[in-house]
Scaffold this motif. Structure first.
Motif, short mmCIF file in Angstrom:
data_model
loop_
_atom_site.label_atom_id
_atom_site.label_comp_id
_atom_site.label_asym_id
_atom_site.label_seq_id
_atom_site.Cartn_x
_atom_site.Cartn_y
_atom_site.Cartn_z
N UNK A 129 -66.88 -1.39 31.91
CA UNK A 129 -66.06 -2.42 32.98
C UNK A 129 -64.72 -2.36 32.79
N UNK A 130 -63.89 -2.06 31.58
CA UNK A 130 -62.66 -1.74 31.58
C UNK A 130 -62.02 -0.38 32.12
N UNK A 131 -63.05 0.56 31.88
CA UNK A 131 -62.72 1.81 32.38
C UNK A 131 -62.62 2.01 33.87
N UNK A 132 -63.59 0.96 34.67
CA UNK A 132 -63.56 1.04 35.95
C UNK A 132 -62.34 0.15 36.57
N UNK A 133 -61.90 -0.58 35.84
CA UNK A 133 -60.70 -1.62 36.13
C UNK A 133 -59.43 -0.85 35.74
N UNK A 192 -57.41 6.55 30.58
CA UNK A 192 -56.86 6.69 29.44
C UNK A 192 -56.45 5.39 28.60
N UNK A 193 -56.94 4.26 29.39
CA UNK A 193 -56.59 3.02 28.58
C UNK A 193 -57.75 2.50 27.92
N UNK A 194 -58.93 3.36 27.66
CA UNK A 194 -59.99 2.85 27.21
C UNK A 194 -60.23 3.51 25.80
#
Length: 63
Positions: free
Chosen positions: A52-56, A60-62
């Motif tokens: 979910x967070x990777x898609x949003x 690099x943020x995951x």
């Protein structure tokens, strides 16, 4: 309370079935569930959260 470590995260499910994902003593995700989850199901919750967070946010943020 059920607590597991997976991929550097702590995933827990309280007696009221609430699920919490933490990293570095910070809560990143919280949700209620209608059933008790086993270890594999808790890991799937983390995998879902990371997807979910990777898609949003992007890859690099995951980390």
């Amino acid at each position: 309370m059920k607590v597991i470590k997976y991929k550097g995260y702590t995933i827990s499910q309280a007696n009221n079935n609430h699920i919490m994902i933490c990293k570095d003593n910070k809560m990143l995700f919280h949700a209620s569930a209608s059933v008790k989850l086993n270890e594999d199901s808790l890991k799937k919750q983390l995998d879902f959260y990371l997807k979910l967070i990777k898609n949003n946010l992007g890859d690099d943020d995951c980390e």
